[in-house]
Design a protein around this motif. Structure first.
Motif, short mmCIF file in Angstrom:
data_model
loop_
_atom_site.label_atom_id
_atom_site.label_comp_id
_atom_site.label_asym_id
_atom_site.label_seq_id
_atom_site.Cartn_x
_atom_site.Cartn_y
_atom_site.Cartn_z
N ALA A 116 0.97 -1.06 -0.36
CA ALA A 116 -0.01 0.02 -0.03
C ALA A 116 0.49 1.24 -0.17
O ALA A 116 1.00 2.13 -0.63
N ALA A 117 2.19 0.95 0.67
CA ALA A 117 2.88 2.77 0.89
C ALA A 117 3.34 2.46 -0.43
O ALA A 117 3.76 3.78 -0.81
N PHE A 118 4.27 1.70 -1.28
CA PHE A 118 4.50 1.79 -2.17
C PHE A 118 3.32 2.57 -3.63
O PHE A 118 3.79 3.12 -4.34
N HIS A 119 2.36 1.60 -3.49
CA HIS A 119 1.42 2.19 -4.38
C HIS A 119 1.22 3.83 -4.40
O HIS A 119 0.33 5.03 -4.59
N ALA A 120 0.77 4.18 -3.06
CA ALA A 120 0.63 5.42 -2.83
C ALA A 120 1.77 6.38 -2.89
O ALA A 120 1.25 7.89 -3.36
N TYR A 121 2.97 5.86 -2.73
CA TYR A 121 4.12 6.23 -3.66
C TYR A 121 4.38 6.72 -5.12
O TYR A 121 4.28 7.76 -5.16
N GLU A 122 3.48 6.09 -5.64
CA GLU A 122 3.73 5.39 -6.79
C GLU A 122 2.09 6.43 -7.45
O GLU A 122 3.24 7.77 -9.15
N ALA A 123 1.16 7.17 -6.95
CA ALA A 123 0.41 7.92 -7.27
C ALA A 123 0.89 8.98 -6.73
O ALA A 123 0.74 10.02 -7.87
N ALA A 124 1.40 9.71 -6.03
CA ALA A 124 2.30 11.05 -5.24
C ALA A 124 3.02 10.95 -6.79
O ALA A 124 2.63 12.30 -7.60
N MET B 15 3.35 10.01 -10.31
CA MET B 15 2.57 10.25 -11.56
C MET B 15 1.25 11.54 -10.81
O MET B 15 1.33 12.72 -11.66
N ALA B 16 0.87 11.70 -9.76
CA ALA B 16 0.45 13.54 -9.09
C ALA B 16 1.34 14.30 -9.24
O ALA B 16 1.28 15.38 -9.12
N ASP B 17 2.85 14.43 -9.11
CA ASP B 17 3.39 15.53 -8.98
C ASP B 17 3.65 15.91 -7.65
O ASP B 17 3.55 16.93 -7.73
N ASP B 18 2.33 15.09 -6.44
CA ASP B 18 2.35 15.45 -5.31
C ASP B 18 3.52 15.57 -4.28
O ASP B 18 3.83 14.13 -3.00
N ILE B 19 4.46 16.74 -4.18
CA ILE B 19 5.61 16.54 -3.63
C ILE B 19 5.31 16.20 -1.93
O ILE B 19 5.84 15.45 -1.37
N PRO B 20 4.10 16.71 -1.20
CA PRO B 20 4.28 16.47 -0.50
C PRO B 20 3.77 15.60 0.41
O PRO B 20 4.44 14.57 1.71
N ALA B 21 3.33 14.46 -1.03
CA ALA B 21 3.03 12.82 0.00
C ALA B 21 4.37 12.36 -0.54
O ALA B 21 4.28 11.58 0.41
N MET B 22 5.34 12.55 -1.63
CA MET B 22 6.32 11.85 -2.09
C MET B 22 7.43 12.27 -0.49
O MET B 22 7.72 11.36 -0.12
N ASP B 23 7.03 13.74 -0.43
CA ASP B 23 8.50 13.53 1.00
C ASP B 23 7.88 13.48 2.05
O ASP B 23 8.92 12.84 3.42
N ALA B 24 6.50 12.83 2.35
CA ALA B 24 5.58 11.73 3.64
C ALA B 24 6.29 10.78 3.63
O ALA B 24 6.08 10.43 4.46
N PHE C 27 9.32 9.66 2.09
CA PHE C 27 10.63 9.43 2.52
C PHE C 27 10.92 9.67 4.56
O PHE C 27 10.90 10.73 4.65
N HIS C 28 12.41 9.15 4.58
CA HIS C 28 12.07 9.03 5.93
C HIS C 28 13.51 10.34 6.17
O HIS C 28 13.25 10.84 4.73
N ASP C 29 12.98 11.58 6.89
CA ASP C 29 13.40 12.98 6.64
C ASP C 29 14.51 12.83 8.09
O ASP C 29 14.28 13.47 8.99
N ALA C 30 15.78 12.33 7.08
CA ALA C 30 16.82 12.88 7.64
C ALA C 30 18.22 12.72 6.55
O ALA C 30 18.01 12.70 5.57
N PRO C 31 18.99 12.95 7.39
CA PRO C 31 20.51 13.15 6.42
C PRO C 31 20.68 11.95 5.46
O PRO C 31 21.39 12.28 4.99
#
Length: 126
Positions: A14-22, A24-33, A35-39
């Motif tokens: 489900a997470a993988f497909h949510a990322y793919e949808a984000a 394809m929609a260029d939904d940057i906030p969803a893509m960022d959410a 990905f792990h927020d770390a250096p």
């Protein structure tokens, strides 16, 4: 260690497909959410090498969206309850050239996150 526990596999799928949808929609906030927020988060792309979530975010803001694509074969595997890999083949619109994407997912307190990603196209020498 349990490999491919059905519940964990469903969560990561489900997470993988949510990322793919984000993507394809260029939904940057969803893509960022997703990905792990770390250096320590890394993303290698077809033409870029990005270390840290800040570099990944800057790249996404300046890219203007991902080329549209269709997924081919997707292979997701889970290892225990908190680690997974997702590997996918894809085809960009208007091209027969196969692309490949690999992601490492880790479960954190706030959900599944990509900690490492690699995108490439077959035949790319760069």
């Amino acid at each position: 260690m349990t490999i491919d526990d059905p519940q964990v596999l469903a969560e990561v799928t489900a997470a993988f497909h949510a990322y793919e949808a984000a993507l394809m929609a260029d939904d940057i906030p969803a893509m960022d959410a997703l990905f792990h927020d770390a250096p320590t988060t890394v993303r290698y792309g077809v033409g870029e090498v990005l270390y840290g979530i800040d570099a990944i975010r800057e790249f996404r803001k300046g890219r203007g969206g991902s080329p549209q694509r269709t997924l081919g074969r997707v292979a997701i595997a889970t290892y225990g309850r908190d680690l997974a890999t997702a590997d996918a083949e894809f085809y960009r619109e208007g091209s027969q050239r196969r692309g490949r994407q690999s992601q490492t997912w880790v479960r954190f307190a706030d959900g599944w996150k990509v900690v490492s990603a690699h995108v490439s196209l077959e035949g790319t020498t760069a």
